[in-house]
Design a protein around this motif. Sequence first.
Motif, short mmCIF file in Angstrom:
data_model
loop_
_atom_site.label_atom_id
_atom_site.label_comp_id
_atom_site.label_asym_id
_atom_site.label_seq_id
_atom_site.Cartn_x
_atom_site.Cartn_y
_atom_site.Cartn_z
N THR A 195 -4.15 2.50 -5.03
CA THR A 195 -5.53 2.25 -5.43
C THR A 195 -6.28 3.57 -5.55
O THR A 195 -5.78 4.63 -5.15
CB THR A 195 -6.25 1.36 -4.39
N GLU A 196 -7.49 3.50 -6.07
CA GLU A 196 -8.32 4.70 -6.21
C GLU A 196 -8.60 5.32 -4.84
O GLU A 196 -8.55 6.54 -4.69
CB GLU A 196 -9.63 4.34 -6.91
N ARG A 197 -8.87 4.49 -3.85
CA ARG A 197 -9.14 4.99 -2.50
C ARG A 197 -7.90 5.69 -1.93
O ARG A 197 -8.01 6.72 -1.28
CB ARG A 197 -9.55 3.84 -1.59
N GLU A 198 -6.71 5.14 -2.18
CA GLU A 198 -5.48 5.76 -1.70
C GLU A 198 -5.24 7.10 -2.39
O GLU A 198 -4.83 8.07 -1.75
CB GLU A 198 -4.29 4.82 -1.92
N ARG A 199 -5.53 7.17 -3.69
CA ARG A 199 -5.38 8.44 -4.41
C ARG A 199 -6.34 9.49 -3.85
O ARG A 199 -5.99 10.66 -3.71
CB ARG A 199 -5.62 8.24 -5.90
N LEU A 200 -7.56 9.06 -3.54
CA LEU A 200 -8.54 9.98 -2.98
C LEU A 200 -8.10 10.49 -1.61
O LEU A 200 -8.19 11.68 -1.32
CB LEU A 200 -9.91 9.30 -2.88
N LEU A 201 -7.58 9.59 -0.77
CA LEU A 201 -7.10 10.00 0.54
C LEU A 201 -5.94 10.98 0.39
O LEU A 201 -5.88 11.99 1.09
CB LEU A 201 -6.66 8.78 1.36
N LEU A 202 -5.04 10.71 -0.53
CA LEU A 202 -3.91 11.61 -0.77
C LEU A 202 -4.40 12.98 -1.24
O LEU A 202 -3.90 14.02 -0.79
CB LEU A 202 -2.94 11.01 -1.79
N ALA A 203 -5.40 13.00 -2.11
CA ALA A 203 -5.95 14.28 -2.59
C ALA A 203 -6.54 15.08 -1.43
O ALA A 203 -6.32 16.30 -1.33
CB ALA A 203 -7.01 14.03 -3.66
N TYR A 204 -7.25 14.41 -0.53
CA TYR A 204 -7.82 15.11 0.62
C TYR A 204 -6.72 15.60 1.57
O TYR A 204 -6.82 16.69 2.13
CB TYR A 204 -8.81 14.22 1.37
N GLN A 205 -5.67 14.79 1.76
CA GLN A 205 -4.57 15.22 2.62
C GLN A 205 -3.86 16.44 2.04
O GLN A 205 -3.57 17.39 2.76
CB GLN A 205 -3.56 14.08 2.82
N MET B 242 0.83 -1.20 0.00
CA MET B 242 0.00 0.00 0.00
C MET B 242 0.86 1.25 0.00
O MET B 242 2.00 1.25 0.45
CB MET B 242 -0.92 0.01 1.22
N GLY B 243 0.32 2.32 -0.47
CA GLY B 243 1.04 3.59 -0.52
C GLY B 243 0.92 4.40 0.75
O GLY B 243 1.37 5.53 0.82
N PHE B 244 0.31 3.83 1.79
CA PHE B 244 0.11 4.56 3.03
C PHE B 244 0.67 3.76 4.19
O PHE B 244 0.71 2.53 4.15
CB PHE B 244 -1.38 4.83 3.27
N ALA B 245 1.12 4.47 5.22
CA ALA B 245 1.67 3.82 6.40
C ALA B 245 1.41 4.68 7.62
O ALA B 245 1.08 5.86 7.51
CB ALA B 245 3.17 3.59 6.23
N LEU B 246 1.57 4.07 8.77
CA LEU B 246 1.42 4.77 10.04
C LEU B 246 2.80 5.22 10.50
O LEU B 246 3.75 4.45 10.47
CB LEU B 246 0.78 3.84 11.07
N PHE B 247 2.89 6.48 10.91
CA PHE B 247 4.16 7.08 11.35
C PHE B 247 3.99 7.63 12.76
O PHE B 247 2.90 8.03 13.15
CB PHE B 247 4.56 8.24 10.44
N THR B 248 5.11 7.68 13.51
CA THR B 248 5.12 8.36 14.81
C THR B 248 6.14 9.49 14.73
O THR B 248 7.06 9.45 13.92
CB THR B 248 5.54 7.43 15.97
N TYR C 28 -1.21 8.91 9.78
CA TYR C 28 -1.43 7.97 8.69
C TYR C 28 -1.28 8.76 7.40
O TYR C 28 -2.06 9.68 7.13
CB TYR C 28 -2.83 7.36 8.79
N LYS C 29 -0.23 8.46 6.63
CA LYS C 29 0.01 9.26 5.44
C LYS C 29 0.66 8.44 4.34
O LYS C 29 1.05 7.30 4.54
CB LYS C 29 0.86 10.49 5.76
N SER C 30 0.80 9.06 3.21
CA SER C 30 1.34 8.42 2.02
C SER C 30 2.85 8.22 2.13
O SER C 30 3.56 9.09 2.61
CB SER C 30 1.04 9.27 0.79
#
Length: 126
Positions: A70-80, A7-13, A60-62
Amino acid sequence: MRKPQLMGFALFTDDPSGKDLQHSLQPSAKICDVISKWEQTLKEMHPGKNKGGRIVRLTYKSRSQVKGETERERLLLAYQVSDEVQQGRFPVNKELALEVAALMAQDEELREEEVVATGAAAQTCE
């Protein structure tokens, strides 16, 4: 759903030292273990100092180096990106600002069309 490694997204601290660093978490990591380790590291770095105001920040970011989202990941990135632009934390020129605005407008239009189509389908079934 795809494996977390793909996935193109991961959790960061954030970094407990206070430096402007972020650490990517392993997909198998448990949140409670991550928070505990973060607090332990903070105490080790600042012995005797009780910084009650510092808490772990999870984001949680790209992961920009990963391709094929995926399309959902692209949408999340656009909102971020849109949120970062609105908050003034993402430097943009006029062309990029217009492109982000156009993408957000397209998404809103598609959502409205889906609502209308769903409502029309529900009325024909009655």
